[in-house]
Design an enzyme around this catalytic site. Sequence first.
Site, PDB file in Angstrom:
ATOM      1  CE  LYS A  80      30.405  88.417   2.000  1.00 15.44           C
ATOM      2  NZ  LYS A  80      31.315  87.977   3.051  1.00 15.44           N
ATOM      3  CB  VAL A 181      45.186  84.608  10.122  1.00 16.33           C
ATOM      4  CG1 VAL A 181      44.775  83.414  10.980  1.00 16.33           C
ATOM      5  CG2 VAL A 181      44.009  85.551   9.934  1.00 16.33           C
TER       6      VAL A 181
END
Length: 356
Positions: A80, A181
């Site tokens: 990340k 979502v």
Amino acid sequence: MGIWNSPEFDAHEQVCFFSDSATGLRAIVAIHSTALGAAVGGTRFKAYTSDGDAVDDALRLSRAMSYKAALAGLPTGGGKAVIIGDPQRLKTRELLLAYGAYIDRLGGFYATGEDVGMGMADIDVVGEATRFVGGTSDGSGDPSVHTARGVIHGLEAVATRRLGADSFAGLRIAIQGLGAVGMSVAERLHAAGAQLVVADIRADTVAEASARFLADVAPVDQIHSAAVDIFCPCALGGAITEAGAAEIQAAAVAGAANNQLSSAAAGERLAERGILYAPDYVVNAGGLISGITTGGNLRAATGVAFPPLGESLAVIRTRLLEIFERSDAEGRVPEAVAETMAQELIGRPSRRAEIV
Ligand code: NAI
């Protein structure tokens, strides 16, 4: 405490600090593990209160990516990056190109994409300086539909395991959050015959779900305790507090939201009450799976031929069933078992246990 012994460090393979004075770029790339393949994870562009916070965030998020990718059966590792600063003020084309050049210097050990503060258009610019990017406008596209498909596999796993149900027909399912979502999950569940209870802070999306799916509507602060078979959190993190866990009436919890359990104790309360919890980062891996297996650059970076996307997404269901089985056998909560399994897949134990 020094960095090597900090709980967040967790034996990271590599952590890079980059700066470019011409553009004001200051970035940290954390690579937790490349044991399973090139490290993959988004870039977060954020104003941190201290450099230490930025390092900790990069390390924590990077480890989480390692675990998520491993449990999703992907041939990738976890990493990340964070760019330090207010994206509204600092983000320029020149800075993104300088950042891309640094990512390129890592030679494919790390590939990046969107995260908070970085959109698809920004990744497109980064991609002008390096091929090690995913989620560009000519790549795999919006991940949320694939995340929703993955959530359906997660819901199937808990329906089978906890309710002995082999379809959603007649099941009552509460969905918290009707965004990209949640709305897609609602659509799929309605088509499969489930009865929905929904909540969102936005009145327009609630009205849409109510009209399209004949969903019942619950107040935002009561959706978690709706009288349903399954609770599906698809809004923000921390949906399940210790107190909230005592109020849940559902037999199982499975949803897309990140960091659903506000504490380990919240997970313990669910288990004590016989409520089956599907670890969030296993359930919500569909977007990552589609990005890796269908995104041109990242697929090339991993060098692996993948099965059709539908098969790759189905790993979510089988992995959860494995986790639940082992959870019962070992008498440990599913979230603890998932962590152990991820560490085994990566091939090393977490050092966190050694650090008191
Ligand atoms: P989104 O921002 O499109 O939708 C979130 C929805 O939750 C919005 O409609 C918002 O109004 C609603 N909401 C916010 N606070 C609420 C509250 N207190 N009660 C009820 N509803 C509330 O986000 P998206 O993309 O649908 O993601 C949902 C969750 O899934 C997030 O936690 C995200 O981090 C996680 N996730 C999403 C992925 C993706 O591919 N989009 C991938 C992995 C995780």
